[in-house]
Each structure stands twice: as structure tokens, then as C-alpha cells.
Design an enzyme around this catalytic site. Structure first.
Site, short mmCIF file in Angstrom:
data_model
loop_
_atom_site.label_atom_id
_atom_site.label_comp_id
_atom_site.label_asym_id
_atom_site.label_seq_id
_atom_site.Cartn_x
_atom_site.Cartn_y
_atom_site.Cartn_z
N LEU A 146 16.66 43.16 20.76
CA LEU A 146 16.40 44.34 19.94
C LEU A 146 15.53 44.00 18.74
O LEU A 146 15.70 44.54 17.65
CB LEU A 146 17.74 44.95 19.48
CG LEU A 146 18.74 45.25 20.59
CD1 LEU A 146 20.07 45.72 20.00
CD2 LEU A 146 18.19 46.29 21.56
N THR A 147 14.59 43.10 18.93
CA THR A 147 13.67 42.69 17.87
C THR A 147 12.23 42.85 18.35
O THR A 147 11.98 43.15 19.53
CB THR A 147 13.90 41.22 17.47
OG1 THR A 147 13.43 40.36 18.52
CG2 THR A 147 15.37 40.94 17.21
N HIS B 148 39.72 32.60 16.80
CA HIS B 148 38.44 32.75 17.49
C HIS B 148 38.62 33.31 18.90
O HIS B 148 37.80 34.09 19.37
CB HIS B 148 37.74 31.38 17.54
CG HIS B 148 36.26 31.47 17.64
ND1 HIS B 148 35.43 30.42 17.34
CD2 HIS B 148 35.43 32.48 18.01
CE1 HIS B 148 34.17 30.77 17.52
NE2 HIS B 148 34.14 32.02 17.93
N TYR C 290 31.29 25.55 15.83
CA TYR C 290 29.83 25.62 15.77
C TYR C 290 29.28 24.23 15.47
O TYR C 290 29.38 23.73 14.35
CB TYR C 290 29.37 26.60 14.70
CG TYR C 290 29.75 28.05 14.96
CD1 TYR C 290 30.16 28.48 16.21
CD2 TYR C 290 29.67 28.99 13.94
CE1 TYR C 290 30.50 29.80 16.44
CE2 TYR C 290 30.00 30.31 14.16
CZ TYR C 290 30.42 30.72 15.41
OH TYR C 290 30.75 32.03 15.64
N PRO D 16 24.17 41.47 16.58
CA PRO D 16 23.84 42.89 16.37
C PRO D 16 22.44 43.27 16.82
O PRO D 16 22.13 44.46 16.91
CB PRO D 16 24.01 43.07 14.86
CG PRO D 16 23.70 41.72 14.30
CD PRO D 16 24.26 40.74 15.29
N ARG E 100 21.04 39.43 20.81
CA ARG E 100 20.55 38.07 21.06
C ARG E 100 19.02 38.06 21.16
O ARG E 100 18.43 37.32 21.94
CB ARG E 100 21.19 37.48 22.32
CG ARG E 100 22.73 37.49 22.27
CD ARG E 100 23.36 36.76 23.42
NE ARG E 100 24.80 36.99 23.46
CZ ARG E 100 25.71 36.32 22.75
NH1 ARG E 100 25.31 35.38 21.92
NH2 ARG E 100 27.00 36.59 22.85
N GLY E 101 18.41 38.89 20.32
CA GLY E 101 16.96 38.92 20.22
C GLY E 101 16.29 40.04 21.00
O GLY E 101 15.12 40.35 20.74
#
Length: 330
Positions: A210-211, A124, A56, A204, A207-208
């Protein structure tokens, strides 16, 4: 904050954790002050499970966490990952699960984090040609050496998990899992439960998607990852925004942010499921964490399933290049 076990023999951690990929520019830039403010808010909310990786930001996420720990103290249960490599000449990605590479990578991560031991160390991505039994022995050796308290794998199939668990208990498997990505229901959720392995769910909130503030086409196009991801290219993004409106409408009827409802649905899939939303926004983190306060009943779950039935999403979760590494299963 409710707690869940990070593996059968692992510690209890907050039911909702925090993924630290986003503080390294994956979806846009974040300053150190913004990262520190996010971590402070996580602590206030009772979040004590922090997930990162050596890739990252090429170590930037771990270095930022290390500076935070130096300033605030070691206040999170830490998980990090290794095994993804980049050829310096060609830029091609490959995977190395050798004992030498994993040991050296973990040593470097510990130095960046400023700690002597992490709570969880993941592979990973699996190196396909190296037997997972061999890799598991390596990871067990890192536990015995006191460099990690437990280990896990990211994006592996149930059959691979069973092979690894025959050698040594596997504390966690990390996989994309949400109302937008239901593949883990095809055996991974069940195998993790049977083996006492935590299923750590990344992305979860889809990637946005579900917001209450899903990415529009302009935001998606500004992200190197999303602009080539099948679910965020035209015409799929428009179709997915229309589909997820049903979840936003249901959440509004229940007096909730959509992200809270998405997280609550995940937590209802088993006591061994631990979502780790990734965000740079403390308010968005608070919306996700609120999902841990909810106890959905059978009627609630049925209404959610009716709003977003299995298979609603337009486009695969990865494109061809992004699919290199994760194990497929059916």
C-alpha cells in the site's frame, strides 16, 4: 502530531507509532547508525510510541533501543513482547505463557532496554493450552511489581480478549490491520472499542503493497519472510500490484503518497486504532506519519473502499507455518 490513548487508563501517545522489527533484519540489514537516524527522525515527526519484541533479531532490536536511550535519553513510550520460543535442538517454534517464562523474559528485556519499567508488555502469541485467565493474572502481577505500566496481547480473537478483560483491563491488542487485511473488522475492532482497549495495527501499509514503492518479485524473493508469503509469490504478487495500483492512482489524484492515505484510512476506523508502521527508511516513515494529518470525509472513505474493496487481495496473509500462533476468528 495528534495523540490517542494507549488503552482506557493508558497514556496519550502519538496517533502513529513506529514498529522496530525492521531494524533487526526482518526485511534486510540495518546498521546501528541507520536505526539511530530512524529514531531521530521519528522524534522530529512527533512519534513517541516505539514497539519492539524480545524475538526481533533475538534481542537485537531491544539492545539497539537500549543503546539509543543511553545516548539520547528515554524519549519514547516503550512496548515490548514475549512468549515466542525456539527449541534449541530442533529449531521448532513454540509458545510459553507461564508466569516463570514471562517474568524472566520481561526482566531480560528491561536489562537490554536499560529501563526499569516499560509502558506496555504484550504476550506475543498465546499458548493455546494455558487459560488466558491465568496468563492475565500473571500480567497483572507484573504491573503490580512495577515492571510494566500496562499489558496487552498480540494476535488474539475477540472472544479471548473478552475473557482476559473479565479478569483485568487489557490496554492493547496488537493485530495486523490494513486495507490489505480486514479480518479485525469481523469483531476485533468493535470489541476493543467496547472494552476501552487500543487496537495497535501492525503492517498498516500491507508489508509495502500500500505504498508508492511496493516490492517487486526480486525484492520479495530477497526476503526470507516475503518469499514464502502467499501474497508475495507468483502469480499473486503481480495480481496484488495491479490491484493496489488503484490506491496509488487515487492517492496521486489527492496529492498524497499512497502510504499516507492507507494510514489515514486506518485512523478513520476508530479513535482507538493506532498504526505502527515498520520501516528502516526515515522518508517512508514521514509518508506514513503524514496520514495523521488527514481528516478523511465520507466521500474520501467511499472512494478508498471503491478502489480496494474488502477481499481484493490475492493469497492469504500467512502461509501454513506463519499461521501457527495467531488466533483465527470469524
Amino acid at each position: 502530531m495528534k495523540t490517542r490513548k494507549l488503552g482506557a487508563q493508558g497514556p496519550k501517545v502519538s496517533a502513529v507509532g513506529l514498529g522496530a522489527m525492521n531494524i533487526s533484519g526482518f526485511y534486510g540489514p540495518a546498521t546501528q547508525d541507520e536505526a539511530f537516524a530512524l529514531f531521530d527522525r521519528a522524534r522530529e515527526l512527533g512519534v513517541d510510541h516505539l514497539d519492539t519484541s524480545n524475538v526481533y533479531g533475538k534481542g537485537h532490536s531491544e539492545e539497539t533501543i537500549g543503546r539509543y536511550f543511553k545516548d539520547r535519553g528515554a524519549v519514547f513510550r516503550l512496548a515490548t513482547k514475549a512468549g515466542i520460543c525456539t527449541d534449541p535442538d530442533t529449531g521448532a517454534r513454540y509458545f510459553d505463557n507461564s508466569a516463570e517464562h514471562l517474568t524472566a523474559s520481561l526482566d531480560a528485556s528491561l536489562a537490554r532496554l536499560g529501563v526499569e519499567c516499560v509502558d506496555l508488555f504484550y504476550v506475543h502469541r498465546r499458548e493455546a493450552d494455558r487459560p488466558i485467565e491465568e496468563v492475565t493474572e500473571t500480567l497483572a502481577g507484573l504491573v503490580r511489581a512495577g515492571k510494566t505500566r500496562a499489558f496487552g496481547y498480540s494476535e488474539i480473537a475477540p472472544a479471548s480478549l473478552r475473557r482476559a478483560a473479565a479478569i483485568h483491563p487489557v490496554a492493547a491488542v496488537q493485530s495486523e490491520y490494513s486495507l490489505a487485511t480486514r479480518a479485525p473488522d469481523l469483531g476485533l475492532v468493535q470489541t476493543c472499542a467496547a472494552l476501552g482497549t487500543a487496537l495497535v495495527a501492525f503492517s498498516p501499509v500491507g508489508r509495502g503493497l500500500l505504498t508508492d514503492t511496493p516490492p517487486d518479485q526480486a525484492r520479495a524473493d530477497a526476503s526470507a519472510f516475503l518469499k514464502v508469503n502467499p501474497r508475495f509469490v507468483a502469480p499473486n504478487l503481480a495480481a496484488n500490484l495491479t490491484a493496489t495500483d488503484r490506491l496509488r492512482e487515487l492517492a496521486a489524484e489527492m496529492g498524497l503518497p499512497a502510504a499516507s492515505l492507507a494510514i489515514a484510512w486506518l485512523l478513520a476506523q476508530g479513535d482507538h486504532v493506532l498504526p505502527i508502521p515498520g520501516t528502516r527508511n526515515p522518508d517512508h516513515l514521514a509518508e506514513a506519519v503524514r496520514g495523521a494529518e488527514l481528516d478523511l470525509d465520507a466521500e474520501d472513505l467511499a472512494r478508498i473502499e471503491d478502489a480496494l474493496p474488502v477481499g481484493w487481495a490475492h493469497g492469504d496473509r500467512y502461509n501454513q507455518a506463519q499461521w501457527i500462533g495467531p488466533e483465527s476468528f470469524s
